[in-house]
Design a protein around this motif. Structure first.
Motif, PDB file in Angstrom:
ATOM      1  N   VAL A 139      94.708  18.741  78.627  1.00 12.83           N
ATOM      2  CA  VAL A 139      96.002  19.409  78.799  1.00 12.83           C
ATOM      3  C   VAL A 139      95.985  20.267  80.057  1.00 12.83           C
ATOM      4  O   VAL A 139      96.959  20.312  80.821  1.00 12.83           O
ATOM      5  CB  VAL A 139      96.354  20.258  77.560  1.00 12.83           C
ATOM      6  CG1 VAL A 139      97.622  21.067  77.798  1.00 12.83           C
ATOM      7  CG2 VAL A 139      96.531  19.362  76.342  1.00 12.83           C
ATOM      8  N   THR A 140      94.867  20.938  80.297  1.00 12.78           N
ATOM      9  CA  THR A 140      94.742  21.745  81.517  1.00 12.78           C
ATOM     10  C   THR A 140      94.841  20.865  82.761  1.00 12.78           C
ATOM     11  O   THR A 140      95.514  21.218  83.741  1.00 12.78           O
ATOM     12  CB  THR A 140      93.407  22.504  81.513  1.00 12.78           C
ATOM     13  OG1 THR A 140      93.358  23.361  80.362  1.00 12.78           O
ATOM     14  CG2 THR A 140      93.252  23.336  82.771  1.00 12.78           C
ATOM     15  N   ASP A 141      94.182  19.707  82.724  1.00 16.07           N
ATOM     16  CA  ASP A 141      94.291  18.766  83.848  1.00 16.07           C
ATOM     17  C   ASP A 141      95.738  18.349  84.084  1.00 16.07           C
ATOM     18  O   ASP A 141      96.208  18.302  85.234  1.00 16.07           O
ATOM     19  CB  ASP A 141      93.459  17.504  83.558  1.00 16.07           C
ATOM     20  CG  ASP A 141      91.988  17.684  83.953  1.00 16.07           C
ATOM     21  OD1 ASP A 141      91.626  18.800  84.367  1.00 16.07           O
ATOM     22  OD2 ASP A 141      91.222  16.702  83.824  1.00 16.07           O
ATOM     23  N   ALA A 142      96.435  18.024  82.989  1.00 14.75           N
ATOM     24  CA  ALA A 142      97.821  17.566  83.113  1.00 14.75           C
ATOM     25  C   ALA A 142      98.696  18.645  83.729  1.00 14.75           C
ATOM     26  O   ALA A 142      99.499  18.378  84.640  1.00 14.75           O
ATOM     27  CB  ALA A 142      98.360  17.158  81.741  1.00 14.75           C
ATOM     28  N   LEU A 143      98.541  19.873  83.265  1.00 16.57           N
ATOM     29  CA  LEU A 143      99.364  20.966  83.785  1.00 16.57           C
ATOM     30  C   LEU A 143      99.011  21.275  85.236  1.00 16.57           C
ATOM     31  O   LEU A 143      99.901  21.559  86.058  1.00 16.57           O
ATOM     32  CB  LEU A 143      99.186  22.209  82.911  1.00 16.57           C
ATOM     33  CG  LEU A 143      99.650  22.065  81.454  1.00 16.57           C
ATOM     34  CD1 LEU A 143      99.393  23.354  80.677  1.00 16.57           C
ATOM     35  CD2 LEU A 143     101.123  21.698  81.397  1.00 16.57           C
ATOM     36  N   ASN A 144      97.713  21.230  85.559  1.00 12.94           N
ATOM     37  CA  ASN A 144      97.304  21.472  86.950  1.00 12.94           C
ATOM     38  C   ASN A 144      97.865  20.394  87.876  1.00 12.94           C
ATOM     39  O   ASN A 144      98.319  20.688  88.986  1.00 12.94           O
ATOM     40  CB  ASN A 144      95.785  21.511  87.054  1.00 12.94           C
ATOM     41  CG  ASN A 144      95.196  22.786  86.494  1.00 12.94           C
ATOM     42  OD1 ASN A 144      95.901  23.792  86.349  1.00 12.94           O
ATOM     43  ND2 ASN A 144      93.911  22.765  86.161  1.00 12.94           N
ATOM     44  N   LEU A 145      97.824  19.146  87.421  1.00 12.49           N
ATOM     45  CA  LEU A 145      98.342  18.055  88.246  1.00 12.49           C
ATOM     46  C   LEU A 145      99.843  18.204  88.458  1.00 12.49           C
ATOM     47  O   LEU A 145     100.338  18.058  89.589  1.00 12.49           O
ATOM     48  CB  LEU A 145      98.022  16.712  87.590  1.00 12.49           C
ATOM     49  CG  LEU A 145      98.534  15.462  88.317  1.00 12.49           C
ATOM     50  CD1 LEU A 145      97.988  15.405  89.739  1.00 12.49           C
ATOM     51  CD2 LEU A 145      98.170  14.201  87.542  1.00 12.49           C
ATOM     52  N   LEU A 146     100.562  18.523  87.392  1.00 11.91           N
ATOM     53  CA  LEU A 146     102.010  18.712  87.520  1.00 11.91           C
ATOM     54  C   LEU A 146     102.342  19.860  88.458  1.00 11.91           C
ATOM     55  O   LEU A 146     103.332  19.811  89.203  1.00 11.91           O
ATOM     56  CB  LEU A 146     102.625  18.964  86.139  1.00 11.91           C
ATOM     57  CG  LEU A 146     102.666  17.764  85.183  1.00 11.91           C
ATOM     58  CD1 LEU A 146     103.090  18.216  83.785  1.00 11.91           C
ATOM     59  CD2 LEU A 146     103.621  16.686  85.694  1.00 11.91           C
ATOM     60  N   GLY A 147     101.506  20.892  88.432  1.00 10.85           N
ATOM     61  CA  GLY A 147     101.781  22.059  89.264  1.00 10.85           C
ATOM     62  C   GLY A 147     101.385  21.906  90.712  1.00 10.85           C
ATOM     63  O   GLY A 147     101.780  22.745  91.541  1.00 10.85           O
ATOM     64  N   HIS A 148     100.631  20.866  91.042  1.00 15.18           N
ATOM     65  CA  HIS A 148     100.149  20.709  92.415  1.00 15.18           C
ATOM     66  C   HIS A 148     100.606  19.400  93.067  1.00 15.18           C
ATOM     67  O   HIS A 148     100.052  18.996  94.092  1.00 15.18           O
ATOM     68  CB  HIS A 148      98.613  20.787  92.451  1.00 15.18           C
ATOM     69  CG  HIS A 148      98.080  22.155  92.161  1.00 15.18           C
ATOM     70  ND1 HIS A 148      97.913  22.628  90.863  1.00 15.18           N
ATOM     71  CD2 HIS A 148      97.690  23.178  92.988  1.00 15.18           C
ATOM     72  CE1 HIS A 148      97.430  23.858  90.913  1.00 15.18           C
ATOM     73  NE2 HIS A 148      97.292  24.218  92.179  1.00 15.18           N
ATOM     74  N   LEU A 149     101.591  18.744  92.471  1.00 22.04           N
ATOM     75  CA  LEU A 149     102.130  17.541  93.102  1.00 22.04           C
ATOM     76  C   LEU A 149     102.889  17.917  94.375  1.00 22.04           C
ATOM     77  O   LEU A 149     103.545  18.964  94.427  1.00 22.04           O
ATOM     78  CB  LEU A 149     103.076  16.805  92.145  1.00 22.04           C
ATOM     79  CG  LEU A 149     102.428  16.102  90.947  1.00 22.04           C
ATOM     80  CD1 LEU A 149     103.507  15.540  90.020  1.00 22.04           C
ATOM     81  CD2 LEU A 149     101.498  14.988  91.403  1.00 22.04           C
ATOM     82  N   PRO A 150     102.822  17.095  95.396  1.00 17.99           N
ATOM     83  CA  PRO A 150     103.560  17.396  96.636  1.00 17.99           C
ATOM     84  C   PRO A 150     105.059  17.472  96.368  1.00 17.99           C
ATOM     85  O   PRO A 150     105.600  16.698  95.568  1.00 17.99           O
ATOM     86  CB  PRO A 150     103.219  16.214  97.556  1.00 17.99           C
ATOM     87  CG  PRO A 150     101.977  15.611  96.985  1.00 17.99           C
ATOM     88  CD  PRO A 150     102.048  15.845  95.509  1.00 17.99           C
ATOM     89  N   GLU A 151     105.716  18.423  97.016  1.00 14.31           N
ATOM     90  CA  GLU A 151     107.167  18.528  96.877  1.00 14.31           C
ATOM     91  C   GLU A 151     107.829  17.391  97.651  1.00 14.31           C
ATOM     92  O   GLU A 151     107.639  17.248  98.858  1.00 14.31           O
ATOM     93  CB  GLU A 151     107.653  19.881  97.395  1.00 14.31           C
ATOM     94  CG  GLU A 151     107.178  21.056  96.561  1.00 14.31           C
ATOM     95  CD  GLU A 151     107.843  22.361  96.993  1.00 14.31           C
ATOM     96  OE1 GLU A 151     108.748  22.290  97.852  1.00 14.31           O
ATOM     97  OE2 GLU A 151     107.446  23.428  96.480  1.00 14.31           O
ATOM     98  N   GLN A 152     108.605  16.567  96.934  1.00 14.18           N
ATOM     99  CA  GLN A 152     109.222  15.398  97.547  1.00 14.18           C
ATOM    100  C   GLN A 152     110.278  14.842  96.602  1.00 14.18           C
ATOM    101  O   GLN A 152     110.307  15.175  95.413  1.00 14.18           O
ATOM    102  CB  GLN A 152     108.160  14.318  97.815  1.00 14.18           C
ATOM    103  CG  GLN A 152     107.419  13.883  96.560  1.00 14.18           C
ATOM    104  CD  GLN A 152     106.255  12.966  96.840  1.00 14.18           C
ATOM    105  OE1 GLN A 152     106.390  12.007  97.573  1.00 14.18           O
ATOM    106  NE2 GLN A 152     105.085  13.279  96.254  1.00 14.18           N
ATOM    107  N   ASN A 153     111.157  14.036  97.162  1.00 11.35           N
ATOM    108  CA  ASN A 153     112.126  13.319  96.338  1.00 11.35           C
ATOM    109  C   ASN A 153     111.439  12.111  95.723  1.00 11.35           C
ATOM    110  O   ASN A 153     110.836  11.300  96.425  1.00 11.35           O
ATOM    111  CB  ASN A 153     113.324  12.872  97.187  1.00 11.35           C
ATOM    112  CG  ASN A 153     114.137  14.046  97.701  1.00 11.35           C
ATOM    113  OD1 ASN A 153     114.286  15.050  97.001  1.00 11.35           O
ATOM    114  ND2 ASN A 153     114.649  13.936  98.918  1.00 11.35           N
ATOM    115  N   LEU A 154     111.531  12.003  94.416  1.00 11.73           N
ATOM    116  CA  LEU A 154     110.825  10.953  93.691  1.00 11.73           C
ATOM    117  C   LEU A 154     111.754   9.799  93.358  1.00 11.73           C
ATOM    118  O   LEU A 154     112.923  10.005  93.024  1.00 11.73           O
ATOM    119  CB  LEU A 154     110.229  11.507  92.391  1.00 11.73           C
ATOM    120  CG  LEU A 154     109.194  12.626  92.539  1.00 11.73           C
ATOM    121  CD1 LEU A 154     108.739  13.103  91.175  1.00 11.73           C
ATOM    122  CD2 LEU A 154     107.999  12.147  93.369  1.00 11.73           C
TER     123      LEU A 154
END
Length: 526
Positions: free
Chosen positions: A214-229
């Motif tokens: 869960v920590t990995d998932a939250l860290n990944l979500l919080g550090h994704l590059p800002e961009q239009n998906l």
């Protein structure tokens, strides 16, 4: 571009040379003789708007193939094998004796074109027009409603598998997510196709793994590059956010802000059961049995055995409840129907709407719950909405409270229950009886009284409600309890094809034929 029938076959015409081998009165023989009339090329013109490119396989051949596939419950690969090796299939679809058919992927492309077209359910609609042309439903005003649970096509996943799968999907679909995962994710090697290597019989090891994932998932979500998906990337991010939170809660000694997690001791109502098919849900058909998948809804004419409408929906939520889908199933029908259904369709709102549309209701009312076994129910109270009072079986009257947002009202008998001689048959509450009055109480009470006392209503229900169970059995026969695709949209298309194939088979049994460009029934004579 749309392909056209060139009139040339690979080998002898199976229907012309082997007609005696094709069972008379079968769907195969009917399609061999009337395929072009049932599915004319013009029916599919909007699906192939371009006049450029390589011509497709004639869509009427694919439509006939889809009908037979849906009837037999076969995969795309199995369907093509039948087309290559079975004379009946070759005759029905207009293939020559030596024709090796086509690649199974063509069926996938054909369904995709249907799904993205203006009328995705055109095969079902076409068969329904044939039903209307025969007049078989004229003067038959009964419609029996029912639903069934259809199993999903994927495996149910546990929390660990879902989180790992969702993280892998984000890494695969979102630009720059791989670099973010390499820096932020430490719980597992997400390039490894297997599960984490831990002592799975150790409760502490499992708890530590869930916390780390869960920590990995939250860290990944919080550090994704800002961009239009794009659509796929956005779906992947949303799914990860969902599965990372649906099964966990803060650890026992955590305040929820220190990033420590454990498996929650509860199941969320709308839980996603698989990242492979995010539309599948836990479904409780009753209190003791649950499945994972979707709900299939049908409207059925019990005398002729024909489906008049079908729908496949998700398995959870008020919009997917039987009573909510019922109005869509009956949309387009004339007024004056006799609508039959079990207690799932017995809601007050549906009753009021169907009555307003001029239908006669033979719908089983939901059973009343008794506060005390064998004791009084709300029907033993005298409710007077105009006066705003409720009188109990002992003759004591309480005022109804203010109307709530949902239209319900409450009567508090608390003080009146103190010395009541009937209290033991009315409530187990120490503070006395509280009576909740539904906004459609009068309508529901009248329905319960009719079901209990009207012999004509009872005879109608006993005679004409059970045939819909036979319809459900037809629908799920030959392995069709399990849907073949992923998602509501694709499986809803499949269900309409299945119902169209069953309707066509039933019409043929009733004597469907075509003369002078007109569909009609010619019943077999003894």
């Amino acid at each position: 571009m749309q392909g056209e029938w060139a009139g040339e076959m690979v080998g002898p015409d199976v229907w012309e040379t082997c007609r005696e081998l094709i069972p008379a009165g079968s769907v195969f023989a009917f399609l061999a003789e009337h395929r072009e009339a049932l599915f004319p090329p013009s029916m599919f013109a909007d699906m192939y708007p371009s006049s450029n490119g390589r011509p497709s396989l004639p869509p009427q051949v694919l439509a006939a193939t889809v009908v037979l596939q849906s009837l037999q419950g076969l995969s795309d690969f199995e369907t093509v094998q039948e087309l290559r090796c079975d004379l009946r299939w070759k005759a029905a679809c207009g293939l020559g004796l030596y024709d090796t058919a086509f690649d199974p992927s063509l069926l996938t492309y054909f369904r995709r074109r249907l799904r993205h077209s203006a009328d995705p359910m055109r095969v079902f609609t076409t068969v329904r027009k044939v039903v209307a042309a025969t007049g078989v439903l004229k003067a038959r005003q009964r419609r029996a409603l029912d639903s069934t649970v259809l199993d999903d096509a994927v495996a149910t996943q546990d929390t660990v598998t879902q989180i790992i799968s969702a993280i892998r999907r984000v890494i695969r679909e979102v630009p720059g997510a791989g670099e973010a995962a390499a820096e932020q994710c430490r719980a597992h090697d997400y390039t490894d196709p297997g599960k984490p290597r831990i002592a799975w019989d150790d409760e502490r090891a499992r708890a530590a793994l869930v916390d780390a994932l869960v920590t990995d998932a939250l860290n990944l979500l919080g550090h994704l590059p800002e961009q239009n998906l794009g659509e796929k990337a956005a779906d992947a991010v949303g799914l990860l956010a969902l599965v990372a939170g649906q099964d966990v809660e803060p650890a026992e000694d955590s305040d929820g802000r220190d990033g420590r997690w454990r498996i929650a001791k509860r199941t969320v109502a709308d839980r996603t059961v698989s990242t492979v098919d995010a539309d599948a849900r836990h479904i409780h058909k009753n209190r003791t049995r649950h499945q994972e998948g979707f709900k299939g809804h049908v409207s059925f004419e019990p005398e002729t055995g024909l489906f008049t409408a079908v729908a496949l929906t998700g398995g959870h939520g008020p919009g997917n409840h039987e009573a909510a889908v019922a109005c869509d199933l009956l949309a387009g029908e004339d007024s004056g129907l006799t609508v039959l259904g079990d207690s799932a369709y017995g809601t007050g709102d549906l009753r009021m709407r169907l009555k307003a549309e001029g239908h006669t209701l033979v719908i089983k009312p939901p059973p009343l719950r008794q506060a005390v076994p064998g004791g009084f129910t709300i029907d033993d109270f005298r409710i007077d909405p105009a006066a705003g009072t409720a009188t109990c079986p002992a003759g004591r009257t309480a005022n109804l409270g203010q109307i709530k947002a949902d239209g319900a009202r409450t009567a508090q008998f608390k003080r009146l229950c103190v010395d009541c001689p009937l209290r033991g048959r009315c409530t187990t509450s120490k503070t006395g009886r509280t009576l909740n009055v539904h906004s459609r109480h009068e309508l529901l009470s009248a329905a319960r009284a009719q079901a209990a006392t009207d012999p004509d209503w009872q005879d109608e229900y006993r005679r004409w409600r059970p045939p819909v169970e036979r319809a459900i059995a037809w629908l799920v026969a030959k392995g069709n309890r399990r849907v073949p695709h992923r998602g509501v949209i694709a499986n809803n298309l499949w269900l309409h094809h299945r119902a169209a194939a069953l309707n066509l088979r039933r019409l043929i049994t009733l004597g469907l034929t075509r003369t002078n460009n007109t569909w009609h029934l010619t019943p077999a004579t003894a």
